[in-house]
Design a protein around this motif. Structure first.
Motif, PDB file in Angstrom:
ATOM      1  N   ASP A 367       0.781  -1.250   0.172  1.00  0.00           N
ATOM      2  CA  ASP A 367      -0.465   0.295  -0.134  1.00  0.00           C
ATOM      3  C   ASP A 367       1.318   1.314  -0.397  1.00  0.00           C
ATOM      4  N   GLU A 368       0.734   2.536  -0.266  1.00  0.00           N
ATOM      5  CA  GLU A 368       1.312   3.539  -0.257  1.00  0.00           C
ATOM      6  C   GLU A 368       2.270   4.145   1.224  1.00  0.00           C
ATOM      7  N   ALA A 369       1.731   3.589   2.447  1.00  0.00           N
ATOM      8  CA  ALA A 369       3.052   3.677   2.960  1.00  0.00           C
ATOM      9  C   ALA A 369       4.092   2.568   3.310  1.00  0.00           C
ATOM     10  N   LYS A 370       3.794   1.236   2.637  1.00  0.00           N
ATOM     11  CA  LYS A 370       4.832  -0.035   2.807  1.00  0.00           C
ATOM     12  C   LYS A 370       5.627   0.480   1.113  1.00  0.00           C
ATOM     13  N   LEU A 371       5.635   1.425   0.152  1.00  0.00           N
ATOM     14  CA  LEU A 371       5.773   1.811  -0.677  1.00  0.00           C
ATOM     15  C   LEU A 371       6.673   3.039  -0.320  1.00  0.00           C
ATOM     16  N   ASP A 372       6.701   3.483   0.718  1.00  0.00           N
ATOM     17  CA  ASP A 372       7.053   5.216   1.302  1.00  0.00           C
ATOM     18  C   ASP A 372       8.547   4.008   2.134  1.00  0.00           C
ATOM     19  N   ARG A 373       7.732   2.996   2.708  1.00  0.00           N
ATOM     20  CA  ARG A 373       9.038   2.529   3.216  1.00  0.00           C
ATOM     21  C   ARG A 373      10.032   2.303   2.831  1.00  0.00           C
ATOM     22  N   MET A 374       9.790   1.733   1.543  1.00  0.00           N
ATOM     23  CA  MET A 374      10.777   0.847   0.690  1.00  0.00           C
ATOM     24  C   MET A 374      11.332   1.866  -0.037  1.00  0.00           C
ATOM     25  N   ALA A 375      10.939   2.643  -0.628  1.00  0.00           N
ATOM     26  CA  ALA A 375      11.748   4.165  -0.726  1.00  0.00           C
ATOM     27  C   ALA A 375      12.327   4.574   0.320  1.00  0.00           C
ATOM     28  N   ALA A 376      12.253   4.816   0.943  1.00  0.00           N
ATOM     29  CA  ALA A 376      13.385   5.678   2.591  1.00  0.00           C
ATOM     30  C   ALA A 376      14.632   4.696   2.272  1.00  0.00           C
ATOM     31  N   VAL A 377      14.111   2.677   2.065  1.00  0.00           N
ATOM     32  CA  VAL A 377      15.149   2.002   2.468  1.00  0.00           C
ATOM     33  C   VAL A 377      16.090   2.378   1.104  1.00  0.00           C
ATOM     34  N   ILE A 378      15.701   2.113   0.079  1.00  0.00           N
ATOM     35  CA  ILE A 378      16.676   2.623  -1.480  1.00  0.00           C
ATOM     36  C   ILE A 378      16.705   4.071  -1.741  1.00  0.00           C
ATOM     37  N   GLY A 379      16.015   4.352  -1.043  1.00  0.00           N
ATOM     38  CA  GLY A 379      17.092   6.142  -0.857  1.00  0.00           C
ATOM     39  C   GLY A 379      17.877   6.082  -0.115  1.00  0.00           C
ATOM     40  N   GLU A 380      18.109   5.095   1.268  1.00  0.00           N
ATOM     41  CA  GLU A 380      19.392   5.376   1.694  1.00  0.00           C
ATOM     42  C   GLU A 380      20.748   4.045   1.370  1.00  0.00           C
ATOM     43  N   HIS A 381      20.592   2.888   0.623  1.00  0.00           N
ATOM     44  CA  HIS A 381      20.644   1.720   0.780  1.00  0.00           C
ATOM     45  C   HIS A 381      21.392   1.996  -0.946  1.00  0.00           C
ATOM     46  N   TRP A 382      20.457   1.763  -1.752  1.00  0.00           N
ATOM     47  CA  TRP A 382      21.187   1.824  -3.132  1.00  0.00           C
ATOM     48  C   TRP A 382      22.186   2.625  -3.241  1.00  0.00           C
ATOM     49  N   PRO A 383      22.994   1.533  -4.405  1.00  0.00           N
ATOM     50  CA  PRO A 383      24.017   2.572  -5.190  1.00  0.00           C
ATOM     51  C   PRO A 383      23.418   3.686  -6.038  1.00  0.00           C
ATOM     52  N   GLU A 384      23.960   4.998  -5.981  1.00  0.00           N
ATOM     53  CA  GLU A 384      23.363   5.626  -7.159  1.00  0.00           C
ATOM     54  C   GLU A 384      24.081   5.284  -8.428  1.00  0.00           C
ATOM     55  N   THR A 385      24.960   4.713  -8.979  1.00  0.00           N
ATOM     56  CA  THR A 385      25.282   4.605  -9.890  1.00  0.00           C
ATOM     57  C   THR A 385      26.133   2.858  -9.706  1.00  0.00           C
ATOM     58  N   ILE A 386      25.674   2.344 -11.062  1.00  0.00           N
ATOM     59  CA  ILE A 386      27.094   1.598 -11.141  1.00  0.00           C
ATOM     60  C   ILE A 386      28.037   1.210 -12.624  1.00  0.00           C
ATOM     61  N   ASP A 387      29.438   1.244 -12.805  1.00  0.00           N
ATOM     62  CA  ASP A 387      29.914   1.249 -13.670  1.00  0.00           C
ATOM     63  C   ASP A 387      30.697  -0.632 -14.269  1.00  0.00           C
TER      64      ASP A 387
END
Ligand code: SUG
Length: 417
Positions: A367-387
């Motif tokens: 739901d929206e709240a879970k998507l918010d939580r997922m987006a927060a994890v992605i924003g904090e941990h996912w690499p910005e770029t990969i070569d």
């Protein structure tokens, strides 16, 4: 029990990169060596799911897999540290994001035992995808654990390539009624591999206990595969009674249309003629790799990539189609450019399951709240770029691993880590 269409989107994993691994997938080849943006890619996926919720659709999700896949490299007698660059790239792909290739799904109204059957796809044709099925199966077994409603099958044995729902369509007067299931296979792809073997499709139909009189096996046009339609869902999509396809999608279009008319008289075929949109333009813009969905307010909508909007030929045809008052009433462009650059459009990113949402493990429903939580994890941990030239970076592996764990924990799915 009310059956609802639920779209499970694969989350773009933190190792998303452009290594050019998929022969016959023109976007993957074209973008080989480009710098990827895993964070932006995953957030595009979250926004796509959010847009689906706002349309009133039920939305689910599948999670990224362990990368590099050390177990796979171990079975190959090597390790992430020792593997050569090509093998390591195959162990680093985030390709499980394309959930349309996770499994083939036959909903309960079509099967002999009245349960929804899922067969995990073996994906054997492409090395980087051939090791997805184990973790995919674990997620399917958890999400669809209720055996009163679901049967989850292991993969079709190797030799016979199976690419899941990307080569599958279902036609029915309405979702809850018995459907006609169409399995699209490839015999030859010219210079490119035909990834779906007819024997795999037949095996899936048998395992799912489908009525042989309600199944169509249809060959994909060699010219379509040769032009870059490595999966049928690049040139055709179906929903309820509508089949939306390119004129050159199938080897024997007339025979298919006659069979569809015989088995599902309610079917409406919306065909795009080659002289309006060429096969090449259709494949470049992924207009058919759209989610064709039944809208809660009635009528059907096409959730399609913004690339389709950017093409005058495609958009003009689509606008004329809408004015013609056919069954497809609404065009909804979404930005999934990071996935598109590896040949994955809106429809590739999702697996459709027709079921009662209450029978599915709620941890896989968003739901929206879970998507918010997922987006927060992605924003904090996912690499910005990969070569893609620097996949052998141990620091990157640690970041990817931490990112994936954080997401599983945020979704209360730590047992799958
Ligand atoms: O299998 N791309 C995927 C795209 C899958 C699209 N899915 C559907 N059509 N349903 C594939 O070719 C590219 C990976 C790379 O080059 O790194 C890739 O695997």
């Amino acid at each position: 029990m009310s059956l609802t269409e639920i779209n499970f989107d694969g989350i773009v994993g933190p190792s998303h990169n452009y290594a050019g691994l998929s022969l016959g997938n023109l976007a993957s080849a074209k973008n080989a060596g480009s710098i990827s943006q895993p964070r932006a890619a995953a957030l595009q996926g979250i926004e796509k799911m959010r847009a689906n919720l706002q349309l009133g659709l039920v939305q689910g999700t599948f999670l990224p897999q362990r990368r590099p896949d050390r177990a796979w490299l171990h079975d190959l007698g090597t390790s992430a540290e020792d593997a050569d660059a090509a093998l390591l790239a195959n162990a680093m792909s985030a390709s499980s994001m394309w959930a349309a290739n996770a499994a083939t799904v036959s909903p309960a109204p079509d099967t002999g035992d009245g349960r929804c059957h899922l067969t995990v796809a073996n994906l054997i044709t492409m090395p980087h995808r051939s090791h997805e099925w184990g973790e995919t199966l674990a997620q399917l077994q958890l999400a669809f654990a209720d055996q009163r409603h679901f049967v989850v099958h292991g993969p079709v044995p190797p030799t016979f390539g199976d690419e899941g729902a990307a080569n599958f369509m279902r036609l029915t007067p309405s979702h809850g009624e018995r459907g006609v299931e169409l399995f699209v296979y490839g015999a030859s792809g010219g210079p490119f591999p035909a990834r779906q073997h007819i024997e795999a499709s037949k095996a899936v139909a048998r395992r799912h206990k489908l009525d042989p009189d309600r199944v169509i096996f249809v060959e994909q046009a060699e010219a379509a595969i040769a032009a870059g339609a490595f999966h049928n869902d690049v040139v055709a999509v179906a929903n309820e009674n509508v089949l939306f396809c390119h004129e050159q999608a199938f080897a024997d279009r007339d025979a298919l249309f006659a069979e569809v008319a015989r088995l599902c008289p309610e079917a409406v075929i919306v065909e795009v003629p080659a002289d309006r949109v060429s096969l090449e333009e259709a494949i470049a813009t992924y207009l058919f790799n759209a989610q064709l969905v039944t809208l809660p307010e009635g009528g059907q909508g096409l959730i399609l990539p913004t690339e389709s909007h950017d093409s005058a030929a495609v958009w003009n045809w689509l606008e004329a189609m809408i004015e013609g008052n056919g069954p497809i009433r609404k065009l909804i462009p979404v930005d999934v450019r990071q996935s598109m650059a590896n040949g994955g459009g809106p429809a590739c990113l999702r697996l459709r399951v027709l079921a009662d949402p209450a029978t599915i493990d709620p941890r896989f429903i968003v739901d929206e709240a879970k998507l918010d939580r997922m987006a927060a994890v992605i924003g904090e941990h996912w690499p910005e770029t990969i070569d893609a030239a620097h996949l052998a970076d141990a620091g990157l592996w640690t970041q990817i691993d931490t990112a994936r764990r954080a997401l599983y924990e945020a979704l209360d799915l730590a047992e799958l880590i």
